[in-house]
Structure formats: structure tokens, C-alpha cells
Design a protein around this motif. Structure first.
Motif, PDB file in Angstrom:
ATOM      1  N   UNK A 113     -55.859 -56.275  21.220  1.00  0.00           N
ATOM      2  CA  UNK A 113     -55.082 -57.526  21.683  1.00  0.00           C
ATOM      3  C   UNK A 113     -54.010 -56.590  22.750  1.00  0.00           C
ATOM      4  N   UNK A 114     -54.033 -57.149  23.852  1.00  0.00           N
ATOM      5  CA  UNK A 114     -53.006 -56.463  25.043  1.00  0.00           C
ATOM      6  C   UNK A 114     -52.896 -57.469  26.206  1.00  0.00           C
ATOM      7  N   UNK A 115     -52.256 -56.920  27.206  1.00  0.00           N
ATOM      8  CA  UNK A 115     -52.039 -58.010  28.228  1.00  0.00           C
ATOM      9  C   UNK A 115     -53.438 -58.662  28.966  1.00  0.00           C
ATOM     10  N   UNK A 116     -54.212 -57.743  28.834  1.00  0.00           N
ATOM     11  CA  UNK A 116     -55.579 -58.183  29.579  1.00  0.00           C
ATOM     12  C   UNK A 116     -56.319 -58.954  28.585  1.00  0.00           C
ATOM     13  N   UNK A 117     -55.875 -59.133  27.259  1.00  0.00           N
ATOM     14  CA  UNK A 117     -56.749 -60.002  26.454  1.00  0.00           C
ATOM     15  C   UNK A 117     -56.469 -61.239  26.913  1.00  0.00           C
ATOM     16  N   UNK A 118     -55.434 -61.677  27.574  1.00  0.00           N
ATOM     17  CA  UNK A 118     -55.014 -63.104  27.964  1.00  0.00           C
ATOM     18  C   UNK A 118     -56.196 -63.268  29.145  1.00  0.00           C
ATOM     19  N   UNK A 161     -36.713 -70.687  33.860  1.00  0.00           N
ATOM     20  CA  UNK A 161     -37.672 -69.919  33.108  1.00  0.00           C
ATOM     21  C   UNK A 161     -36.709 -68.868  32.144  1.00  0.00           C
ATOM     22  N   UNK A 162     -35.741 -68.547  32.727  1.00  0.00           N
ATOM     23  CA  UNK A 162     -34.690 -67.384  32.155  1.00  0.00           C
ATOM     24  C   UNK A 162     -33.997 -68.270  30.837  1.00  0.00           C
ATOM     25  N   UNK A 163     -33.513 -69.294  31.126  1.00  0.00           N
ATOM     26  CA  UNK A 163     -32.930 -70.311  30.303  1.00  0.00           C
ATOM     27  C   UNK A 163     -33.863 -70.367  28.715  1.00  0.00           C
ATOM     28  N   UNK A 164     -34.907 -71.026  29.185  1.00  0.00           N
ATOM     29  CA  UNK A 164     -36.252 -71.200  28.286  1.00  0.00           C
ATOM     30  C   UNK A 164     -36.439 -69.985  27.428  1.00  0.00           C
ATOM     31  N   UNK A 165     -36.734 -68.743  28.013  1.00  0.00           N
ATOM     32  CA  UNK A 165     -37.109 -67.751  27.483  1.00  0.00           C
ATOM     33  C   UNK A 165     -36.157 -67.236  26.672  1.00  0.00           C
ATOM     34  N   UNK A 166     -34.611 -67.342  26.915  1.00  0.00           N
ATOM     35  CA  UNK A 166     -33.707 -67.030  26.078  1.00  0.00           C
ATOM     36  C   UNK A 166     -33.548 -67.801  24.918  1.00  0.00           C
ATOM     37  N   UNK A 167     -33.931 -69.087  24.958  1.00  0.00           N
ATOM     38  CA  UNK A 167     -33.883 -70.116  23.956  1.00  0.00           C
ATOM     39  C   UNK A 167     -34.995 -69.560  22.863  1.00  0.00           C
ATOM     40  N   UNK A 168     -36.087 -69.330  23.555  1.00  0.00           N
ATOM     41  CA  UNK A 168     -37.329 -69.124  22.718  1.00  0.00           C
ATOM     42  C   UNK A 168     -37.077 -67.814  21.920  1.00  0.00           C
ATOM     43  N   UNK A 169     -36.453 -66.933  22.580  1.00  0.00           N
ATOM     44  CA  UNK A 169     -35.863 -65.501  21.837  1.00  0.00           C
ATOM     45  C   UNK A 169     -35.316 -65.769  20.798  1.00  0.00           C
ATOM     46  N   UNK A 170     -34.396 -66.707  20.642  1.00  0.00           N
ATOM     47  CA  UNK A 170     -34.130 -66.815  19.215  1.00  0.00           C
ATOM     48  C   UNK A 170     -34.888 -67.228  18.245  1.00  0.00           C
ATOM     49  N   UNK A 171     -36.154 -67.804  18.358  1.00  0.00           N
ATOM     50  CA  UNK A 171     -37.219 -68.231  17.575  1.00  0.00           C
ATOM     51  C   UNK A 171     -38.041 -67.067  17.270  1.00  0.00           C
ATOM     52  N   UNK A 172     -38.513 -66.499  18.169  1.00  0.00           N
ATOM     53  CA  UNK A 172     -39.564 -65.332  17.865  1.00  0.00           C
ATOM     54  C   UNK A 172     -38.990 -64.242  18.426  1.00  0.00           C
ATOM     55  N   UNK A 173     -39.265 -62.964  17.816  1.00  0.00           N
ATOM     56  CA  UNK A 173     -38.895 -61.548  18.142  1.00  0.00           C
ATOM     57  C   UNK A 173     -40.329 -61.038  19.138  1.00  0.00           C
ATOM     58  N   UNK A 174     -40.286 -61.098  20.432  1.00  0.00           N
ATOM     59  CA  UNK A 174     -41.529 -60.604  20.802  1.00  0.00           C
ATOM     60  C   UNK A 174     -41.501 -59.053  21.222  1.00  0.00           C
ATOM     61  N   UNK A 175     -42.674 -58.404  21.328  1.00  0.00           N
ATOM     62  CA  UNK A 175     -42.758 -56.951  21.906  1.00  0.00           C
ATOM     63  C   UNK A 175     -43.278 -57.302  23.087  1.00  0.00           C
ATOM     64  N   UNK A 176     -42.749 -56.030  23.647  1.00  0.00           N
ATOM     65  CA  UNK A 176     -43.109 -56.152  25.319  1.00  0.00           C
ATOM     66  C   UNK A 176     -44.876 -55.913  25.550  1.00  0.00           C
ATOM     67  N   UNK A 177     -45.247 -56.553  26.694  1.00  0.00           N
ATOM     68  CA  UNK A 177     -46.618 -56.500  26.816  1.00  0.00           C
ATOM     69  C   UNK A 177     -47.034 -55.420  27.907  1.00  0.00           C
TER      70      UNK A 177
END
Length: 291
Positions: A113-118, A161-177
Motif C-alpha cells: 500500500x502506497x500512493x501509487x496503489x491508487x 477542500x480545506x474545511x472538509x479535510x479539517x472536519x474529516x481529520x477529526x474522525x480519522x487520523x491519517x498518515x501522510x502518503x
């Protein structure tokens, strides 16, 4: 055509005969039956998709793969045997989701799994999606109109996009790709998030599925069901909050698409959400380090 509405006073005065009243009730019954058939035709595959995604959510991947395989076969046969063109179009649109999930489930077998997987997941999906889009004559956005509106769309997409990303970050803590915030890494993240993931998902969910459902069930029903499917297809995150969030976010994107008929707008918003969520926020923190 719906029968005219008669005031109760006319019926009481005898201006409507019993045979006419019978015909009115018969027409209303037929309209109700047609509506119920529509709901069943669309609801059955959506329920099957929901069931398969709940299996994935609970970690039962093999059972989910079997469910999607069976659904893929049933939808394929239904497209062949169905006599109603609108039903065939709906099933052609919905069949993209079992294909997408089956491709998605197969990727970890071959690639780490990596950025290129997508890229390996979403690029192949452009083939069936494009074929269905051309076959069904999905309307396209005028390039001239898009260029004129880009000066509005681009800053609006970044902010949204920034507003939605900030909201989504509250629900899932993502690792950088990406390993760091170098120009090269940001560029490849942007290309993949906008032109691969954002474009493919929005083309499928908004451009094809929502467009087909709108002709079948109307604007409200199409936005609701396309958003529901969008939320369900995020079951692999393993949290109900993420599914609920993506359902609501899909509803907003669906509304933007309905109002503007601009696939480019929702693609950019979707892409920038992922750029912030999987690139900038993990390194800079919530608020991009400004708060």
C-alpha cells in the motif's frame, strides 16, 4: 398524465360519475405501483452493496468478495434481459461499484500500500466508466464555460477542500502518503489526488450514478442515494463516523454538482480534500499549523 383534481363539492354534486371516479383511483393505483417498482429496482442492488460493505466493515473480506461477485453476475444478466432502457442504464451505472470494490480488494495482494496503489485501483476504472458514459450519452461540461468559471472554482475548491479535510481529520487520523512536503512530492500527490482519485470517484458517483438516478428518481432522491453509496464505499476505514461523514460530504458534493452541472468543480474539491488530509495536515497539524 395525472388526472385533474376535483373539489369535494363537485363530487358531492354529482358532477363526477362513478365510472370516472373509478378510473381516477385506478390511475393513482397504477402510479403507485410504478413508483414501488422503481424503488425495488434501484433498492435491491443498493441493499446488496450495503450488505457487502458491512461485511468489509466487520472484517469478513471473503464473504464480501463473494457477495460482490454474485451481485456483479446478477447485474450483468439483468442488463441483458431487462426490457426497460432506464433500468438497464441504472444497472450499468451501479455495476461500476462492484467492479471498483473487486479491483480495490485485489490490489493488496500484488502491491504494498502506497500512493501509487491508487493509480492501479482507479486508472483501470476509467475504462468501464468511460464506456458507460459514452454509451449512455452522459452530458459533458463545456470547456469554454469551465475556463471562464475556473477563477471562481479554483479558490472555492481549495477553501472548501480545506474545511472538509479539517472536519474529516477529526474522525480519522491519517498518515501522510508522501515522505515530506517537497515540491516534487506535493506535485505527485496533487496529480494523483485530483486527476486519478478525485476525477475517477466523482465521475462514477456524481457524473454517472447521480445523473442516472436523477432521471429515475428526481434530484433529491439521486443526491441521497449517490451520497449513501459514496459513504458506504468508505467502509474500509473501519469507523462508522467516517462513513457518516463521507455520506454528508457526498451530499454536499452532490448538491454542488446538481446546481452547477460541473464535474470539474466537485473533482477539484474532492482532490483538495485528499491533498490536505493525506499531505499537508499530517505534517503541519490541524489548521495547517496556523492555529
Amino acid at each position: 398524465m395525472a388526472p385533474p383534481e376535483y373539489p369535494p363539492s363537485e363530487l358531492e354534486a354529482g358532477k363526477i360519475s362513478l365510472p370516472e371516479l373509478g378510473k381516477m383511483l385506478e390511475i393513482k393505483t397504477e402510479e403507485k405501483n410504478v413508483f414501488l417498482k422503481k424503488i425495488f429496482s434501484v433498492g435491491a442492488p443498493i441493499i446488496a452493496i450495503a450488505f457487502a460493505e458491512l461485511l468489509i466493515f466487520s472484517g469478513r473480506i471473503k464473504e464480501a468478495a463473494m457477495t460482490y461477485t454474485l451481485l456483479l453476475i446478477i447485474l450483468s444478466l439483468s442488463i441483458i434481459v431487462s426490457k426497460k432502457l432506464e433500468i438497464r442504464k441504472i444497472y450499468q451505472a451501479l455495476i461500476l461499484l462492484p467492479i471498483l470494490r473487486m479491483v480495490n480488494l485485489s490490489m493488496p495482494i500484488f502491491f504494498e500500500s502506497s500512493l501509487y496503489t491508487f493509480v492501479f485501483i482507479y486508472v483501470p476504472m476509467t475504462i468501464p466508466a468511460t464506456i458507460i458514459s459514452v454509451h449512455q450519452k452522459i452530458p459533458r461540461e463545456s470547456k469554454g464555460d469551465l475556463l471562464k468559471k475556473m477563477k471562481i472554482y479554483l479558490p472555492f475548491s481549495i477553501l472548501t477542500g480545506l474545511i472538509f479535510a479539517e472536519l474529516e481529520n477529526l474522525f480519522i487520523q491519517t498518515s501522510p502518503l508522501i515522505p515530506d512536503l517537497s515540491l516534487f512530492n506535493l506535485l505527485r500527490l496533487t496529480i494523483i489526488m485530483i486527476f486519478v482519485i478525485g476525477l475517477t470517484e466523482e465521475f462514477i458517483f456524481r457524473g454517472i450514478i447521480q445523473t442516472r438516478l436523477e432521471e429515475f428518481l428526481g434530484p433529491a432522491g439521486s443526491i441521497l442515494l449517490a451520497s449513501l453509496l459514496f459513504g458506504l464505499m468508505h467502509s474500509s476505514y473501519g469507523t462508522p463516523y467516517e462513513m457518516a461523514y463521507t455520506f454528508l460530504a457526498g451530499g454536499v458534493l452532490g448538491y454542488f454538482f446538481y446546481r452547477t452541472k460541473s464535474l470539474a468543480l466537485v473533482v477539484m474539491i474532492h482532490g483538495f480534500i485528499n491533498i490536505f488530509l493525506f499531505g499537508l495536515i499530517p505534517y503541519l497539524g490541524p489548521g495547517l499549523g496556523l492555529i
